[in-house]
Design a protein around this motif. Sequence first.
Motif, PDB file in Angstrom:
ATOM      1  N   CYS A 255       0.833  -1.208   0.000  1.00 22.02           N
ATOM      2  CA  CYS A 255       0.000   0.000   0.000  1.00 22.02           C
ATOM      3  C   CYS A 255       0.867   1.257   0.000  1.00 22.02           C
ATOM      4  N   ALA A 256       0.671   2.112  -1.005  1.00 22.12           N
ATOM      5  CA  ALA A 256       1.448   3.348  -1.111  1.00 22.12           C
ATOM      6  C   ALA A 256       1.132   4.299   0.042  1.00 22.12           C
ATOM      7  N   CYS A 257      -0.125   4.343   0.462  1.00 17.89           N
ATOM      8  CA  CYS A 257      -0.497   5.235   1.573  1.00 17.89           C
ATOM      9  C   CYS A 257       0.174   4.800   2.867  1.00 17.89           C
ATOM     10  N   GLU A 379      -2.947   9.525  -3.481  1.00 16.03           N
ATOM     11  CA  GLU A 379      -2.875   8.058  -3.474  1.00 16.03           C
ATOM     12  C   GLU A 379      -3.998   7.429  -2.659  1.00 16.03           C
ATOM     13  N   MET A 384      -8.614   6.006  -7.346  1.00 18.49           N
ATOM     14  CA  MET A 384      -7.342   6.356  -7.971  1.00 18.49           C
ATOM     15  C   MET A 384      -6.772   5.151  -8.714  1.00 18.49           C
ATOM     16  N   LEU A 389       0.700   6.400  -9.475  1.00 15.86           N
ATOM     17  CA  LEU A 389       1.696   6.115  -8.444  1.00 15.86           C
ATOM     18  C   LEU A 389       3.081   6.665  -8.786  1.00 15.86           C
ATOM     19  N   THR A 392       3.333  10.510  -9.059  1.00 12.50           N
ATOM     20  CA  THR A 392       3.152  11.161  -7.756  1.00 12.50           C
ATOM     21  C   THR A 392       4.415  11.080  -6.912  1.00 12.50           C
ATOM     22  N   ASN A 432       4.252  -0.081 -13.711  1.00 15.11           N
ATOM     23  CA  ASN A 432       3.881   1.247 -13.206  1.00 15.11           C
ATOM     24  C   ASN A 432       4.067   2.327 -14.265  1.00 15.11           C
ATOM     25  N   PRO A 535      -3.295   1.865  -6.120  1.00 18.25           N
ATOM     26  CA  PRO A 535      -2.014   2.103  -5.437  1.00 18.25           C
ATOM     27  C   PRO A 535      -2.104   1.936  -3.928  1.00 18.25           C
ATOM     28  N   SER A 536      -3.331   1.818  -3.412  1.00 18.88           N
ATOM     29  CA  SER A 536      -3.524   1.821  -1.961  1.00 18.88           C
ATOM     30  C   SER A 536      -4.509   0.736  -1.537  1.00 18.88           C
TER      31      SER A 536
END
Length: 575
Positions: A255-257, A379, A384, A389, A392, A432, A535-536
Motif C-alpha cells: 500500500c502506497a499510503c 494516493e 485512484m 503512483l 506522484t 507502473n 495504489p492503496s
Amino acid sequence: MISFSKISSFNLKRHLKRVHDNQYSKIENHINSYNKKDISQNIKSSSSEKKQSILNFSQKTYEPTKTEGDNAIIDYVIETLVPLSTVDNPSFVKMIKTFSPSAKVMCRQTLIAKIGLRYDKMMDNIIEMLSGVSYVCTTADCWSGFRRSFLGVTAHWIDTKSLQRKSAALALRRVQGKHTFDVLAKMIIDIHKSFKIQNKVIKTITDNGRNFVKAFRMFEDKSSEIDDDFQFVDIDDILNNRAESFDYLPQHSRCACHNLNLVATVDAEKALGDRSFQIVSQSLFQKCQSLWNKQNMSTNMADEIIRKLGKYLICPNSTRWNSYYESMVLLDKMLDEKQKDLDELCDNHGLIRFNSQELKFIKEYSQVMEPMKKALKIEGELHMDMGFLSPTIFKLISKLNELSDLEFCQPLVKSLISGINKRFPNIYNDDNIIAAIVHPAFKLNWEWIKDPKNMELKARLINFLRKQIPDGKIATTSSREPCNDLEDFFGFHEIDYHENNILDRYFLNNDSKITIFEQFHELKNIYIKYNTPLPSSAPVERLFSIAKQVLGEKRGCLLDSNLENLLLLKANKRL
C-alpha cells in the motif's frame, strides 16, 4: 321578467323590498300563487341531476404487503446498525402497528434468515458482475474486534463500457488461531476461488505486515520467471506438513499510503539525529503539547480560545500523521493573524510563549510536509488508478529537493527523501510506467519519462505498446498550460513527440479525460489492464471502519456469519 345571479351573496327578498318596493307586492303574490308541489318536484329533479359527491373519509388507506414491510425492516436494521433483537422489542412492534395495524412483525430468527437470503442474492449478483470482467484487483488486510480476528477482502475493476471504477466488498472471514502467512494465503486463495476470479486477479494490495509479505513471497505465481525445463517447488516445512495443495497467489503490491505514512512518521523521526533540529523541534512540541492539553482539560481555556482566536486548536491524533501537520498549519495561521491574542492566552494560563526560532520552524515544517500531504491525498483516493503512483512519487521527491533554503528543517527533507527511496524501491518498474503512459492524465507529459536518462526505457516501453495495437512510429511537439490543481502539482506543460499514428495521436491529444478512449478505443483494453490495480489498500480499511460500527457494544456477540452478512450488505448497498 326578473333576473339575478345565483352566485350573489345578497338577500334577494330584502333587495326587492328596499329597491323595488312598488313592485314587491305583485312579485310576492305571484310567488305565493305558484304551486308548492311543483317547486318541490323541480327541486327534487334538479337535485337528482346535480348531486354533490360525498368524500368517504372512512375509506381504508393503502397498506404495504408483507414482503414490502419485511424488506423495509431489513433495510432499517442494516442501515441503522441496531441490534437484531430490535424486531422483538415491544416498542418497535407497537410503532409498526401504529402505522399498519394489521402488520405482523417478523421475529429475530426470521430476520436473520431473510438477511441471509438477501446476502446470498447479493453474492450471486457480484459473481455475475465479475464474470464479465477480465482484470480484477483485490485489497486484503486483517482486523480485530471483541477478541476476534478477521480477514477482509475487497475487489476493484474498471467497467469496460463506461470506464468507471467499480468496487465490491467480498468477504470478512474469521481467522482462527495465529495469523501465519500460510493461513492468510489459503484464505485469500479460497476467497478468490469462491468468486471465480482466481485467474482474473492481476494484483493484490496489502499493507507492510510481515505475514502478508511472506505469504505472497512464498505463494506468488512465479511461473513467468522460471525456465520451462524446471518446475518451482516450495520446500518450506509448512507445505510438507499440509495435506491440501496450494494454488498460487497473484502479484503483490504494498500500500502506497501505508508507505507514505511510515515515511512521514518513522523515517521523519530520523531527522532528530541532527542536534539543531532536535533542540528546536522538542522545545516547540513541548510548548504545543502544553497548549493542546490546556485546551482539552480546561473549559475556561477552551472558551477563551474560541473567544479570542475564533476556533479551537487542532490536537494531533497518534493514528493520523497529517493531523500533526494540520495542527502546525493552523497554529502558523493563528500566529500570523492573532499572535498578540495567542501570547496573551499563554500569559494568562502560565504557558511559555513561542520564540522566533520556533515560529520559523513551524513555517518550515508546514512547507516541507505540504507535498507529503498532497501526495498522500492523491494516493488515498478511492477511485485512484495505478497510473498515478510513479508520477506522484517522482513529483513528491522533486518538490522536496526544491526546498534547499531552510534553516532548521533541511534534515527533515533529507530523512523524507531517504525514506521514500527505501520504501518505494521498484516504483519505476515496467508495469507502473506503462500504467502512467497509457493514462490520459499523464501520457508522456511528466518529468521522469522526459528525462534523457530514461530515454532507453521509454523507447522500449513505447515499442512494447506498439506491438499491442495496430501500426506505429514516433511523434512532434505540442504544449499547454496546467488547467487544474492536479496538473499544477505534477507540473504539466510541454509534450514532445514525432509523427502520426494511433499511439502518437493519443500522446499528442490534449484531452486528459477518460472519454478520450471513445476516440482511441484500440488503447482502451491496455489502459484497463494496467490501471485496474489500486495504489492503496484504503478500501479494505474503510470496510473495517464499517465493521467497527456493525460489531459495536450492542452487537458484540454477533455470530461470525451474521457479522459478515450485515457488513457486506451495508458496504455493497450501492451495487
